[in-house]
Design an enzyme around this catalytic site. Structure first.
Site, short mmCIF file in Angstrom:
data_model
loop_
_atom_site.label_atom_id
_atom_site.label_comp_id
_atom_site.label_asym_id
_atom_site.label_seq_id
_atom_site.Cartn_x
_atom_site.Cartn_y
_atom_site.Cartn_z
N HIS A 17 0.66 -1.11 -0.15
CA HIS A 17 0.01 -0.04 0.01
C HIS A 17 0.81 1.51 -0.10
O HIS A 17 1.51 1.83 0.74
CB HIS A 17 -0.68 0.32 1.27
CG HIS A 17 -1.75 1.64 1.56
ND1 HIS A 17 -2.86 0.56 1.22
CD2 HIS A 17 -1.28 2.57 1.36
CE1 HIS A 17 -3.41 2.26 1.59
NE2 HIS A 17 -2.80 2.96 0.95
N HIS A 71 1.60 4.96 -1.87
CA HIS A 71 1.12 6.47 -2.75
C HIS A 71 2.24 7.08 -3.15
O HIS A 71 3.19 7.48 -2.12
CB HIS A 71 0.72 7.56 -1.89
CG HIS A 71 -0.93 6.98 -1.17
ND1 HIS A 71 -1.98 7.05 -1.87
CD2 HIS A 71 -0.37 6.46 0.00
CE1 HIS A 71 -2.95 6.69 -1.02
NE2 HIS A 71 -2.40 6.09 0.49
N LYS A 91 -9.08 -0.71 -6.29
CA LYS A 91 -9.05 0.39 -4.58
C LYS A 91 -10.35 1.08 -4.33
O LYS A 91 -11.54 1.81 -5.59
CB LYS A 91 -7.96 1.54 -5.17
CG LYS A 91 -8.04 2.19 -3.66
CD LYS A 91 -7.77 1.24 -1.72
CE LYS A 91 -7.72 2.35 -0.79
NZ LYS A 91 -6.62 2.99 -0.64
N HIS A 98 -10.53 0.17 1.36
CA HIS A 98 -10.50 1.81 2.89
C HIS A 98 -11.85 1.35 3.56
O HIS A 98 -12.59 2.52 3.48
CB HIS A 98 -10.40 3.05 1.98
CG HIS A 98 -10.19 4.39 2.93
ND1 HIS A 98 -9.40 4.52 3.93
CD2 HIS A 98 -10.44 4.62 4.28
CE1 HIS A 98 -8.77 5.53 3.72
NE2 HIS A 98 -10.18 5.51 4.76
N HIS A 152 -5.01 -0.82 6.00
CA HIS A 152 -4.14 -0.17 6.95
C HIS A 152 -4.83 -0.03 7.82
O HIS A 152 -5.66 1.00 9.05
CB HIS A 152 -4.22 2.00 6.50
CG HIS A 152 -5.21 2.02 5.69
ND1 HIS A 152 -6.19 2.03 5.81
CD2 HIS A 152 -5.07 3.13 4.74
CE1 HIS A 152 -7.23 2.60 4.94
NE2 HIS A 152 -6.48 3.52 4.04
N ASP A 179 1.46 2.46 3.73
CA ASP A 179 0.44 4.22 3.49
C ASP A 179 1.40 5.40 3.32
O ASP A 179 0.78 6.47 4.08
CB ASP A 179 -0.82 3.77 4.42
CG ASP A 179 -1.59 4.96 4.18
OD1 ASP A 179 -1.55 5.26 2.55
OD2 ASP A 179 -2.47 5.59 4.74
#
Length: 356
Positions: free
Chosen positions: A16, A18, A106, A144, A182, A255
């Site tokens: 995970h 970004h 996602k 999420h 997460h 994350d």
């Protein structure tokens, strides 16, 4: 362990991550590539990555950023994802699967976190046919796990999501591969452990190391603010127990989310912790504190590939037990990013990383 001790693992993956885009991407991609062999790349760009063509174009920009940073492309593989919307067509899932380069879809509940405005408003109401194809072809749904109902307390959003979304979803699509991303609560840990079918969860380093007191230590600490937000101590302890238990359903997902310093330090600051620069050192710290360093390799390097149907990496990562101070700030395009726990000392650092 004594200072100078080393720990060598099968090279880990980040399930995970970004990376953003443009100049920010070029600023941060090296931090992840020096530790991880692969990473699931989040699709919440502006505009979001909603099609296979979008994902492949984004992958090309990531590979170009690696080259610009002098990182050989064969040392870091971006595993692409699509952003699920109310209108994602089933045929797009088939194209994504056939590409061999898209590894998940996602789910952002609309308004749940950064750049989630285009997210899903009613999962089973709008996405049933798409979810059916995902189940049939083995495409994982990356969740999420928070509701966005303003009547629900911020700290209860994950627990409420389990009842309102996860249980109906798993009942309707019991063979769908789901990653509860997460994870932050004891409720989430219990659900993942007890649920039937192919389900797993990622856990971040910051949720293993900190509880919600970190947000207010000596004042308001915006660089500890993330979504899902840090929770009470008993939730942190449940996460540590799950991550270090050896249960193959739990694996590493940082994350890591870079934001310019000014976007965090303002009256309405962005959510996200930047951990990519020292992620494995943070995880080693958490596992050592639990007395279970011997289980870090399974969590970081083996459980994730097994769930996604991939082979473990051939290379290794070696960590050294040496006190090192986390930088106060790092370059981020034309600004700076403040890493989690900036200015604090940490007991581990990367010593070596490489392919077999």
């Amino acid at each position: 362990m004594q200072a100078g001790a080393v720990l060598t693992l099968t090279r880990p993956d980040d399930w995970h991550l970004h990376l953003r885009d443009g100049a920010v991407l070029r600023s941060v991609v090296r931090d992840s590539a020096r530790q991880f062999a692969r990473a699931i790349i989040m699709p919440n760009l502006k505009p979001p990555v909603v099609s296979t063509a979008d994902a492949l174009a984004y992958r090309g920009r990531i590979l170009a950023a690696l080259r610009e940073n002098g990182v050989p492309e064969d040392t870091f593989e971006p595993l692409m994802t699509l952003y699920l919307t109310d209108r994602t067509p089933p045929d797009e899932i088939r194209r994504a699967k056939d590409s061999g380069l898209v590894h998940g879809v996602k789910l952002y509940p609309a308004g749940a976190t950064t750049h989630s405005d285009a997210g899903v408003t009613d999962l089973l109401g709008h996405c049933r046919s798409t979810l059916a194809v995902m189940q049939d072809c083995g495409m994982p749904l990356l969740v999420h796990g928070e509701v966005t109902d303003p009547k629900v307390d911020l700290f209860d959003r994950e627990a409420v999501f389990i009842d309102r979304v996860m249980r109906p979803l798993r009942s309707a699509f019991p063979a769908l591969k789901v990653v509860f991303e997460h994870l932050t609560t004891a409720d989430g840990v219990a659900y993942v452990r007890q649920a039937d079918g192919p389900i797993a969860a990622t856990i971040t380093a910051h949720h293993l190391l900190y509880n919600r007191n970190a947000l207010f230590k000596g004042g308001l600490r915006p660089h500890w603010y993330c979504l899902p937000v840090l929770k009470r101590e008993h939730h942190r302890q449940a996460l540590v127990e799950a991550a270090t238990s050896g249960d193959a359903r739990f694996f590493l997902g940082t994350d890591s989310a870079p934001h310019p310093r000014g976007a965090k330090e303002q009256d309405c600051g962005c959510a996200g912790c930047y951990t990519a620069s020292h992620a494995m050192a943070l995880y080693a710290t958490a596992f050592e504190a639990a007395g279970r360093l011997d289980r870090l390799e399974a969590f970081a390097s083996l459980n994730g590939p097994a769930f996604y149907g991939l082979k473990p990496n051939a290379g290794t990562l070696t960590l050294e037990r040496v006190q090192e101070q986390i930088p106060l700030a790092l370059p981020l395009a034309e600004s700076q990013v403040v890493p989690l726990a900036a200015g604090e000392s940490i007991a581990w650092r990367i010593r070596a990383s490489g392919q077999a």
